[in-house]
Write a protein that holds these residues in place. Structure first.
Motif, short mmCIF file in Angstrom:
data_model
loop_
_atom_site.label_atom_id
_atom_site.label_comp_id
_atom_site.label_asym_id
_atom_site.label_seq_id
_atom_site.Cartn_x
_atom_site.Cartn_y
_atom_site.Cartn_z
N ASN A 58 8.24 15.11 18.59
CA ASN A 58 8.76 15.98 17.53
C ASN A 58 10.27 15.81 17.35
N ALA A 59 10.98 15.59 18.45
CA ALA A 59 12.43 15.36 18.35
C ALA A 59 12.71 14.07 17.58
N TRP A 60 11.96 13.02 17.87
CA TRP A 60 12.18 11.75 17.16
C TRP A 60 11.74 11.84 15.70
N ILE A 61 10.72 12.62 15.41
CA ILE A 61 10.33 12.83 14.01
C ILE A 61 11.47 13.51 13.26
N ASP A 62 12.10 14.48 13.90
CA ASP A 62 13.23 15.15 13.27
C ASP A 62 14.41 14.20 13.06
N VAL A 63 14.59 13.25 13.99
CA VAL A 63 15.64 12.24 13.78
C VAL A 63 15.32 11.44 12.53
N GLY A 64 14.06 11.01 12.41
CA GLY A 64 13.67 10.24 11.23
C GLY A 64 13.84 11.02 9.95
N ALA A 65 13.52 12.33 9.99
CA ALA A 65 13.62 13.19 8.81
C ALA A 65 15.05 13.70 8.57
N ARG A 66 15.98 13.31 9.47
CA ARG A 66 17.39 13.70 9.38
C ARG A 66 17.57 15.22 9.41
#
Length: 536
Positions: A124-132
């Motif tokens: 979820n943290a990396w998804i948030d990175v991708g979604a900025r």
């Protein structure tokens, strides 16, 4: 029954049988093909999509895995493997909304699902990175105890911060981390490389110093891989899934399927990550897919790191390609003469029947050793390994000299005492000293089946038959499929007058024996025990 229906039923049954045979034979691609035929004819057959998903994962067929996962998900079967595959596909397409939706799709089950809890915060943290999104590390901080934070999770926070362009925060965070286990060391390796790339070289070097301290300079194969930074959501998720796969594969008596699932998902996300590739190789080999494992280490556009070249050599040796394996192993050891790689090269050279190459590797390794306790232990082991090569060549005097050096260096080492004592015993050399050394080894490790066998055989040869039977029975209970122990006990039974039990043991040993032993056992079964047929 109409003729067409009967034909369809026969085809489905035949395909199911073919699929089962392929599954049991470790041929996932063939199993998937047969299951696809079944699915086309009977799409509503219970369990068919789940089996297709499992075989697609084993075969490494992402398209088929995605199709099966999507159909399962749409039908309400929210399986963890389907969730993982769908999340991987969404991340590969940079569809962060879909990835987040899939990760939340089993929220009602995740609270009781330990495996899901391991991946949800990081993914979820990396998804948030991708979604900025702002503050993507919040998912990790929410599950990481403030009083006793997990170093591996804290290091994941640092990776996420660097990806979110806050390398200074990551550097400050890593300076306060104590590396407590192998997992944290592996993540720290990736953080150090990522800090370097982000311009925080001093923090990276401080972290590398703590990795070396925590590992005790241990040459873990994963720590010998080249530095690779982690700076994208796909790469970040892949490194974490790969590390989880590595940890799951090391669980005693654990499943082979779960590490393979994680390793496949990691590889689908980032096939350029050497650590992920190494983990998938091990997961495949452990799952009985050694050919697929070797294919991952084939010659491609990019040269393999030395540690993976050595792993390919080992897989070749396991497949019987011994000459090629020895040459490749020497190439790997020359490229990186780390201790662990030299030991592995020597082992392959020995298996390939090249004692000169094995001896050379042992000598190179010995020359690099110091005088601390760990190096002294390894030096003793190397002396014994070199002695064993000489014994195989019939060079007793030279071997005996090396064994005496090993005993003098490690007088309390049970393995060395046992090897030196038993090697002399086999050749009927200095029987009192041989017996004394084996007894000393046995008193240090009485539960060791090999040492119990050595002592039992020493008692047999010195006329203490009852004591020999007792110890050899204990040894056989410890290693019931060791033909040497089984034959020794048969000889002791015969000498003790238990001829029926002796023949029973000899027959059992004959099922496992090779060449010279098989001929000797055949003679004993025909004529009974004689001086000429007594085990060496």
């Amino acid at each position: 029954m109409p003729a067409q229906a009967a034909d369809d039923s026969g085809m489905i049954l035949n395909a199911l049988v073919q699929a089962r045979l392929a599954e049991e034979g470790g041929e996932p691609a063939a199993a998937l093909s047969a299951l696809s035929a079944v699915s086309s004819a009977a799409p509503d057959l219970p369990g068919i999509r789940g089996r297709m998903l499992e075989q697609a994962i084993e075969a490494g067929d992402l398209d088929s895995a995605h199709d099966a996962a999507q159909r399962l998900w749409a039908a309400g079967e929210r399986r963890f493997d389907a969730q993982l595959v769908l999340m991987v596909d969404a991340m590969r397409r940079s569809d962060w909304k879909a990835a987040r939706s899939y990760m939340a799709g089993r929220a009602d089950k995740a609270g009781a699902d330990t495996i899901a809890r391991l991946i949800l915060p990081t993914v979820n943290a990396w998804i948030d990175v991708g979604a900025r999104e702002n503050f993507p590390e919040q998912h990790l901080l929410a599950v990481n105890s403030r009083t006793r934070p997990e170093p591996a999770l804290t290091l994941q926070v640092a990776l996420v911060q660097i990806a979110a362009k806050r390398a200074d925060s990551a550097a400050a965070l890593t300076d306060g981390i104590t590396l407590t286990d192998r997992t944290s060391q592996l993540v720290a390796m990736r953080v150090a490389a990522t800090l370097d790339k982000a311009g925080e070289s001093e923090a990276a070097e401080r972290l590398r110093g703590r990795i070396a301290l925590a590992s005790g300079q241990r040459e873990d194969p994963m720590l010998l891989l080249p530095d690779q930074p982690v700076s994208t959501p796909r790469a970040g998720t892949a490194q974490w899934l790969g590390i989880l796969a590595d940890g799951l594969a090391r669980t005693p008596n654990g499943s082979t399927k779960l590490p393979l699932l994680f390793a496949r998902a990691a590889y689908w996300l980032n096939d350029e990550d050497w650590a992920v590739r190494a983990t998938l190789v091990e997961a495949l080999d452990r799952n009985g897919q050694s050919e697929d494992a070797m294919a991952l280490l084939g010659t491609g556009r990019q040269a393999l790191p030395a540690v993976l070249t050595m792993r390919r050599a080992e897989l070749m040796a396991d497949a019987g390609e011994l000459a090629g394996a020895a040459a490749l192993a020497e190439t790997a050891a020359n490229a990186n003469p780390a201790r662990g790689l030299l030991v592995r090269f020597a082992d392959i050279a020995r298996r390939s029947g090249d004692p000169a190459a094995a001896a050379s590797a042992y000598e190179r390794l010995g020359a690099a050793l110091g005088d601390d306790e760990g190096d002294r232990a390894l030096r003793g082991t190397l002396l014994i390994a070199r002695a064993d090569l000489l014994l195989q060549a019939g060079r007793w005097d030279e071997a005996a000299a090396l064994m005496e050096q090993a005993v003098a260096l490690r007088p309390g080492d049970a393995s060395i005492l046992n090897f030196a004592g038993y090697s002399a015993l086999e050749r009927r050399k200095d029987m009192p000293q041989s017996l004394a050394r084996i007894e000393a080894a046995w008193h240090r490790e009485p539960q060791n089946a090999s040492i119990s066998d050595s002592l039992g055989w020493a008692y047999f040869l010195t006329g203490r038959t009852d004591d020999a039977v007792d110890l050899l029975e204990r040894a056989q209970r410890g290693e019931p499929e060791n033909p040497v122990i089984v034959e020794h006990l048969g000889d002791a039974y015969w000498k003790a007058g238990q001829k029926f039990r002796a023949r029973y043991n000899w027959r059992a040993a004959a099922l496992l024996a090779e060449a010279e032993m098989a001929t000797r056992l055949e003679a004993k079964l025909r004529d009974g025990l004689t001086p000429a047929t007594t085990a060496p």
